[in-house]
Design an enzyme around this catalytic site. Sequence first.
Site, PDB file in Angstrom:
ATOM      1  N   HIS A 132      -0.163  -4.399  -6.779  1.00  0.00           N
ATOM      2  CA  HIS A 132      -0.556  -5.537  -5.961  1.00  0.00           C
ATOM      3  C   HIS A 132      -1.815  -6.209  -6.495  1.00  0.00           C
ATOM      4  CE1 HIS A 132       1.977  -3.210  -3.129  1.00  0.00           C
ATOM      5  NE2 HIS A 132       2.342  -4.410  -2.713  1.00  0.00           N
ATOM      6  N   GLU A 190       9.667 -10.889   0.139  1.00  0.00           N
ATOM      7  CA  GLU A 190      10.505  -9.690   0.261  1.00  0.00           C
ATOM      8  C   GLU A 190      11.902  -9.927  -0.291  1.00  0.00           C
ATOM      9  OE1 GLU A 190       9.137  -7.032   0.722  1.00  0.00           O
ATOM     10  OE2 GLU A 190       7.276  -7.839   1.451  1.00  0.00           O
TER      11      GLU A 190
END
Length: 945
Positions: free
Chosen positions: A469, A378
């Site tokens: 993803h 992140e």
Amino acid sequence: MYSKNRFSTERINPKMTSWWVTYTGLSVMLVLMISLIIYPAASPAASTQLSAEPLLILPTVRPDDPGETTRNYHLGTGMVRFLAPSHPGSALEQPAPLDPSAPAEAAARHFLNVYGKWFGVLDPQRELKLLRTQESLDRGRSSVRFQQAYQGIPIFAGEMIVNLDAAKNVTSVNGKILPNIVLDPTPQLDASMAQATALQAVAKWYQMPEYELEVSPAVLWIYNPILLTQSKGFTALAWRMEVKAHGLTPIRELVLVNAQNGNIVLHFNQIDSAKNLKTYTMNGSDNYADLPGSLVCTYPNDLICAAGDSDAKAAHGYASDTYDFYLNTHGRDSIDGAGMMLISSVHYGVGYQNAFWDGQQMVYGDGFSAADDVVGHELTHGVTEHESNLIYYYQSGAINESFSDVWGEFMDLTNGKGTDTPAVRWLMGEDVPVIGAIRSMSNPPQFGDPDKITSTNYFLGDWDNGGVHINSGVNNKAAYLMTDGASFNGFTVTGLGIQKVAKIYYEAQTNLLTSSADYADLYDALQQACSNLVGTAGITSDNCTQVKNALDAVEMNQDPVVGLDAPLCPSGQQVAVQPLFDNMEAGSGNWTTSTLSGTSNPWYLTSDYAASGTSAVRVKDIGSVSDSVLTMANSVTVPAGAYLHFRHVFGFESDNDAYWDGGVVEYSTNNGSTWTDLSALFVDGQAYGGSLSADFSNPLGGRSAFVADSHGYDVSSRYNLASLAGQNLRIRFRQGTDSIISGPIGWVVDDVRIYNCTSSTYSLTVAKAGTGSGTVTSNPAGINCGADCSENYPANTAVTLTATPAGGSTFGGWSGACAGTGACQVTMNATKSVTATFNPVSQTPAQDTIGLYSPTSGTFYLRNSNSAGAANVSFRYGPANAGWVPLTGDWDGNGTDTIGLYSPTSGTFYLRNSNSAGAANVSFRYGPANAGWIPLTGDWDGSGS
């Protein structure tokens, strides 16, 4: 990923202090705030090391020397997208001597003033706006990043990067430029209307009231999808906005609204989440607007976050580890490189099983901060946003996700915490409670992700922002191979270890990738990054060979196998009987258009997106209810073993969760009394992509349909009509739209045909008196049968023609002879009929005809007759505006003249043995460079060649 502060120079906490904070909210979130002071010795040590390094001054090669340079082209625009020396340890010389003390921006523009035209930039001073300059890189290198603009309006995904050595020669240039822009920069739709459209659309897509959303100011940009996805499209003036949510749903929707007609031309959510899962509930507090929450602990006051629970402790500690990894490996001070405060919020929502970077901080659902690689993942999204700013969409988004995986795993494997056994090495998220790992970098197919570009797992749809993803697996596999080494896909890679690979990826991330970079760009960037770093951190030229091996193993420079272009016939067969073929070039007379249910939005003839020729039929995707039908005007009898085949392009309103507008194909065998969906007869090519939403009154709601976006691939679809043989058939194309929000294109259809196939070989044998015979063989696809299907003979020549197979409707049944006062032309056309015509002007094979060459665009225009009219063939061959000289001659002695070029600047000939684009069949240097010598061709020895 786009940031609304992209052009701002403001920084959070610009002093030499780093901060991170972890929070929790109201009864649902734990929070902590940490102030992290840079270790006093870190920056001076780094500065001393840099100052001690020798300057990087490289031997130079000429940018226009094809033997010494690598020049890669963008498939969509045809312009150069990457230029660098072919061999490490050299640079591209400036077009004129330049003082090494000149500012990096001035040096970059000095180079682009001459060579920018190769990329599509004709006036660098006016078309390129400086984004940032990074000088004093290792050994005196520098990097300059530009934003393309048209009349002051920025181009979405239009960027260039110029890298220089210490002498201000160029080590590489890369980027994507939208060339030849012709656009009215005056919007017809004002900013407030665009903002209202964006709010209305996001409220619809996320099923939430508009009052829970806020929209940023609207700013004019220019958009063409060709730079982002290589999709065929048109350039649009658009209002660019970002829509955020006040409530629990994490939304940062980038929206581009066409400033002329109000269509939404692009949108996607920029929230960078750790996995491709939207599993959340509103049972918790609606507290997204309350981020970051209540303070728990800070650093350096509380290194272990004593007052926090396990989630807060983990987020706190792993944020510190990630900071340390970037500082110790790259000398980077926090996310923005300038001490930005790091904020983490844990216990987000109730049952929220995910984590994300929202552009300002990290947010974790219960348990997700327990995985150190997730925390590193992140935080790296923040680094990406401040560096390459990779757009979170399709391949650039997949690279964005993969970079976060790479850095998250590097931190995980070096911090001495979490689970690092061999069994979980290269797994992402193995320490997340209950859920566990979500991706494997060493074996992406373990979780259904691709490990190479041609993998069947490579995702081609629109969901997940185009598979960001899923398709991250390609670079994940490459990073694993570079680091640990392994044999894969026919290549053996010797691993370099984490430290070297981290340096190479960081160089690519910070200095070599533009926001729209795709895998082909990353392929070039990682090799160039390694080349730039040879001699530092123990990196050698052999290491760069291993980098290339890893990239080739995952096929990073190849194109995904789209697989959406249906063949006309099975292998070994070709078109036979064809009762219908309409390429719309003669107009739309074979079709009627109507609208059902009292709506209005007819199909019309257009030149937009024509698959062949210049014409197609189109219907727009509008922001109101419509039911638009394009129907065959007359029925045709279906032959045995028949197919329906058509080419099409579409772009309908959709989002990640719903398809709002779309189209279907229907047929009738009773003259239109009843209609049946054709989907049950689908064979191959582009199939229906999903079911249309029944909300918002779409007349086709609930039906399977063509949906979302074909991305301008000119896809085709084929249906097996064998079960309808002998019946009278009509086909219709039907588009349905709902009551609100319009899509980017609508639907375009072209080259519609009903036909059957045969394995017979069609040929035309032409016997000419006294000289033997010649054969004309039809185009195997049966399309556009032109000069390759014709033979010309002089006047007064007896010619006998025999068609094979002969007779019947299969071949037109022609057989005969021609002789007369004019030239005899024998032609087999696309439907396999044979004709013989007499032309008033003799056309012998040896007759030269006219042509033109455009030095400004590098394009040949060749005409097969000496008369006014369109060129029979035109193609781009050679660089634009380079001053190259066109040549023609029979280079291989086969009796046909073909093209060639001569470069006065390098003294090099480039000769091609066919009149088409492609590599030269032979090239050689003959004569001095830049001497103004003039090329000549001729039969100097009378040998006839």
